[in-house]
Design an enzyme around this catalytic site. Sequence first.
Site, PDB file in Angstrom:
ATOM      1  N   TYR A  82       0.853  -1.196   0.000  1.00  0.00           N
ATOM      2  CA  TYR A  82       0.000   0.000   0.000  1.00  0.00           C
ATOM      3  C   TYR A  82       0.889   1.247   0.000  1.00  0.00           C
ATOM      4  O   TYR A  82       0.634   2.199  -0.733  1.00  0.00           O
ATOM      5  CB  TYR A  82      -0.893  -0.001   1.236  1.00  0.00           C
ATOM      6  CG  TYR A  82      -1.946   1.079   1.218  1.00  0.00           C
ATOM      7  CD1 TYR A  82      -3.225   0.821   0.719  1.00  0.00           C
ATOM      8  CD2 TYR A  82      -1.670   2.364   1.695  1.00  0.00           C
ATOM      9  CE1 TYR A  82      -4.183   1.810   0.686  1.00  0.00           C
ATOM     10  CE2 TYR A  82      -2.633   3.356   1.670  1.00  0.00           C
ATOM     11  CZ  TYR A  82      -3.887   3.075   1.170  1.00  0.00           C
ATOM     12  OH  TYR A  82      -4.842   4.057   1.137  1.00  0.00           O
ATOM     13  N   PHE A 134      -9.361  20.280 -24.310  1.00  0.00           N
ATOM     14  CA  PHE A 134      -9.801  18.897 -24.429  1.00  0.00           C
ATOM     15  C   PHE A 134     -11.066  18.769 -23.579  1.00  0.00           C
ATOM     16  O   PHE A 134     -11.243  19.519 -22.615  1.00  0.00           O
ATOM     17  CB  PHE A 134      -8.711  17.906 -23.989  1.00  0.00           C
ATOM     18  CG  PHE A 134      -9.171  16.487 -24.196  1.00  0.00           C
ATOM     19  CD1 PHE A 134      -9.347  16.003 -25.483  1.00  0.00           C
ATOM     20  CD2 PHE A 134      -9.499  15.670 -23.128  1.00  0.00           C
ATOM     21  CE1 PHE A 134      -9.840  14.719 -25.695  1.00  0.00           C
ATOM     22  CE2 PHE A 134      -9.990  14.384 -23.335  1.00  0.00           C
ATOM     23  CZ  PHE A 134     -10.156  13.910 -24.627  1.00  0.00           C
ATOM     24  N   THR A 135     -11.961  17.850 -23.947  1.00  0.00           N
ATOM     25  CA  THR A 135     -13.287  17.772 -23.301  1.00  0.00           C
ATOM     26  C   THR A 135     -13.199  17.712 -21.767  1.00  0.00           C
ATOM     27  O   THR A 135     -13.829  18.520 -21.073  1.00  0.00           O
ATOM     28  CB  THR A 135     -14.057  16.520 -23.795  1.00  0.00           C
ATOM     29  OG1 THR A 135     -13.209  15.385 -23.648  1.00  0.00           O
ATOM     30  CG2 THR A 135     -14.494  16.657 -25.238  1.00  0.00           C
ATOM     31  N   ASP A 225       0.227  19.438 -20.976  1.00  0.00           N
ATOM     32  CA  ASP A 225      -0.400  18.119 -21.044  1.00  0.00           C
ATOM     33  C   ASP A 225       0.443  17.260 -21.986  1.00  0.00           C
ATOM     34  O   ASP A 225       0.507  17.528 -23.191  1.00  0.00           O
ATOM     35  CB  ASP A 225      -1.838  18.285 -21.562  1.00  0.00           C
ATOM     36  CG  ASP A 225      -2.586  16.963 -21.693  1.00  0.00           C
ATOM     37  OD1 ASP A 225      -1.947  15.902 -21.711  1.00  0.00           O
ATOM     38  OD2 ASP A 225      -3.838  17.002 -21.778  1.00  0.00           O
ATOM     39  N   LYS A 268      -2.565   6.813 -22.805  1.00  0.00           N
ATOM     40  CA  LYS A 268      -2.027   7.162 -24.113  1.00  0.00           C
ATOM     41  C   LYS A 268      -0.510   7.035 -24.115  1.00  0.00           C
ATOM     42  O   LYS A 268       0.058   6.198 -24.803  1.00  0.00           O
ATOM     43  CB  LYS A 268      -2.407   8.597 -24.485  1.00  0.00           C
ATOM     44  CG  LYS A 268      -3.872   8.764 -24.802  1.00  0.00           C
ATOM     45  CD  LYS A 268      -4.196  10.198 -25.143  1.00  0.00           C
ATOM     46  CE  LYS A 268      -5.669  10.412 -25.351  1.00  0.00           C
ATOM     47  NZ  LYS A 268      -6.210   9.952 -26.608  1.00  0.00           N
ATOM     48  N   ARG A 391     -16.279  13.777 -32.882  1.00  0.00           N
ATOM     49  CA  ARG A 391     -15.603  14.909 -32.243  1.00  0.00           C
ATOM     50  C   ARG A 391     -16.137  16.178 -32.883  1.00  0.00           C
ATOM     51  O   ARG A 391     -15.469  16.867 -33.629  1.00  0.00           O
ATOM     52  CB  ARG A 391     -14.075  14.813 -32.408  1.00  0.00           C
ATOM     53  CG  ARG A 391     -13.424  13.641 -31.711  1.00  0.00           C
ATOM     54  CD  ARG A 391     -13.156  13.812 -30.220  1.00  0.00           C
ATOM     55  NE  ARG A 391     -14.280  13.723 -29.333  1.00  0.00           N
ATOM     56  CZ  ARG A 391     -14.172  13.475 -28.028  1.00  0.00           C
ATOM     57  NH1 ARG A 391     -13.017  13.259 -27.470  1.00  0.00           N
ATOM     58  NH2 ARG A 391     -15.232  13.445 -27.267  1.00  0.00           N
ATOM     59  N   PHE A 457     -21.698  13.364 -24.869  1.00  0.00           N
ATOM     60  CA  PHE A 457     -21.271  12.435 -25.920  1.00  0.00           C
ATOM     61  C   PHE A 457     -20.989  11.034 -25.385  1.00  0.00           C
ATOM     62  O   PHE A 457     -21.061  10.069 -26.117  1.00  0.00           O
ATOM     63  CB  PHE A 457     -20.022  12.971 -26.655  1.00  0.00           C
ATOM     64  CG  PHE A 457     -18.805  13.104 -25.773  1.00  0.00           C
ATOM     65  CD1 PHE A 457     -18.545  14.293 -25.108  1.00  0.00           C
ATOM     66  CD2 PHE A 457     -17.921  12.048 -25.619  1.00  0.00           C
ATOM     67  CE1 PHE A 457     -17.424  14.421 -24.294  1.00  0.00           C
ATOM     68  CE2 PHE A 457     -16.794  12.164 -24.811  1.00  0.00           C
ATOM     69  CZ  PHE A 457     -16.550  13.355 -24.140  1.00  0.00           C
TER      70      PHE A 457
HETATM   71  N1  F0G Z   1      -5.559  15.131 -22.139  1.00  0.00           N
HETATM   72  C1  F0G Z   1      -5.617  14.700 -23.405  1.00  0.00           C
HETATM   73  C2  F0G Z   1      -4.838  15.414 -24.457  1.00  0.00           C
HETATM   74  C3  F0G Z   1      -6.395  13.580 -23.737  1.00  0.00           C
HETATM   75  O1  F0G Z   1      -6.430  13.181 -25.001  1.00  0.00           O
HETATM   76  C4  F0G Z   1      -7.109  12.910 -22.714  1.00  0.00           C
HETATM   77  C5  F0G Z   1      -7.941  11.755 -23.015  1.00  0.00           C
HETATM   78  C6  F0G Z   1      -7.027  13.397 -21.412  1.00  0.00           C
HETATM   79  C7  F0G Z   1      -6.246  14.511 -21.156  1.00  0.00           C
HETATM   80  C8  F0G Z   1      -7.780  12.743 -20.282  1.00  0.00           C
HETATM   81  O2  F0G Z   1      -7.151  11.547 -19.946  1.00  0.00           O
HETATM   82  O3  F0G Z   1      -8.843   9.756 -20.466  1.00  0.00           O
HETATM   83  O4  F0G Z   1      -6.861   9.284 -19.020  1.00  0.00           O
HETATM   84  O5  F0G Z   1      -8.705  10.692 -18.192  1.00  0.00           O
HETATM   85  N2  F0G Z   1      -8.274  11.408 -24.174  1.00  0.00           N
HETATM   86  C9  F0G Z   1      -9.062  10.229 -24.528  1.00  0.00           C
HETATM   87  C10 F0G Z   1      -9.350  10.236 -26.003  1.00  0.00           C
HETATM   88  C11 F0G Z   1     -10.282  10.065 -23.704  1.00  0.00           C
HETATM   89  O6  F0G Z   1     -10.073   9.315 -26.423  1.00  0.00           O
HETATM   90  O7  F0G Z   1      -8.877  11.080 -26.751  1.00  0.00           O
HETATM   91  P1  F0G Z   1      -7.944  10.264 -19.386  1.00  0.00           P
END
Ligand code: F0G
Length: 484
Positions: A82, A134-135, A225, A268, A391, A457
């Site tokens: 842990y 980013f979303t 990022d 990623k 998108r 989405f």
């Molecule tokens: N920043 C970027 C540039 C991303 O593409 C993503 C996620 C995140 C942050 C958030 O990371 O999913 O680990 O919580 N992108 C995915 C996509 C969801 O399908 O493009 P996460």
Amino acid sequence: MADSMVKFMSGEYVPLEMHKVRVVQKLTLLPVEERLKSIEGAGFNTFLLQNKDVFLDMLTDSGTNAMSDQQIASMMVADDAYAGSASFTRLQEAITEVFNKKYFLPVHQGRAAEHIISQVYVRKDNVVPMNFHFTTTKAHIELAGGKVNELFTDEALKIKSSVPFKGNLDIAKLKNLIAKIGKEKIPYIRMEAGTNLIGGQPFSVQNMRDVRKVAQEYGIPIVLDVSLIGENIYFVKLREEEFKNKSVKEIMYALCDLADIIYFSSRKVSCTRGGGIAVNSYDHYLAMRDMVPLFEGFLTYGGMSVREIEAMAVGLRETLDLDVISHSPQFIKFLVDRLDGKGVPVVTPAGGLGCHLDAKGFLPHVSQLEYPAGALASALFIISGIRGMERGTISMDRDAQGNDVPSELELLRLALPRRVFTLSQIKFVEDRVTWLYQNRQIIGGLKFVEEPKVLRFFVGRLAPTTDWTKKLVAKFKQDFGDNL
Ligand code: F0G
């Protein structure tokens, strides 16, 4: 090898895989009528499809990349604890070696890092300037009471372009914004490597230096990022003269040294799960540290298993290998250039992450209020079993008055998970997208039947506005018979 595209006798450049496949997963390709039933069951939302019904899963590169043999092997020696796990110490060492940052906070995935950074630094009515949102980033900044201000260049939203760094932040716009609202309202400037929503487009090291100069002048920190940093580095090496002969590590340091805080989704960047935040300043570390045990897990695992932590350490080191980071952009270039050559509207130049179809250009007869990118995603799944990700306008939530916000870019993203697909599968994508383009008049729009308020989405359900899906199936059968 700087660029593992190989020249064939025909003169064509073809991506050459610098790895071999040693574990495989069986795929199925359902008949077209069953694919139609499957997307109906999923409310015409590709997020809600069952993966067993999908032939090529191009929804995302997030958590779907192939791990290396070294990553899998490392999971066997993970140290279960842990607190104070030796696996975490190894990860910390990898973070310092790869990103040149001293302190590390582990989190369960990228958006958890965004949650912590926004909760700690963003105050009500703050504005966060960035090259593009980013979303999940936008949702977290807004949850903390702030606003996103995108300072992309005029070129960023052009579908057809040969500009090498469409992800650059417009420096004049940044200066204007600071002059207009004052530096006190700006908790940090965010740069996103491999800018996701404009088509996986990179920014240059020079642009990052320019952002740094302005940030330093006003004492504003920079958050970078690095979820898609591997591909951004590949493009810097290929397209930015000064870095042609630099190593991946030198370019990585050049970028990360210009940022105060870096964070990532490991889903990623390191082909594992998890995520993290890394800094050099102990003050930044302390400011965020206590959020980790509160929301993620103890400081030496942050919501991840020790096996994931081991694989992450290896995966991060592997991003310093040009053969590893070049594979997916080269496959993307192969697909994008071939579709572009046939007149199919795709985002150019080819970026990282995936091939992005321009749904406005593909379906000019479908209004943005009937979600062309969502309709295109459903149509492509019906005729091929290929799952892409909308998108566009569906990915924008409604404004405070309840109106749809037409997205500047209306894209269908076909992501290329790293080291997952073969070239003949990519040729299949090219063939079916081309067929769809030739039959695009059949495709109609979609409407919501169940609509969440935030990040709609992900789980929203839709239906076709007319009977176009049935017509599409009929035309497909007419052209292909019972063949797939
Ligand atoms: N920043 C970027 C540039 C991303 O593409 C993503 C996620 C995140 C942050 C958030 O990371 O999913 O680990 O919580 N992108 C995915 C996509 C969801 O399908 O493009 P996460």
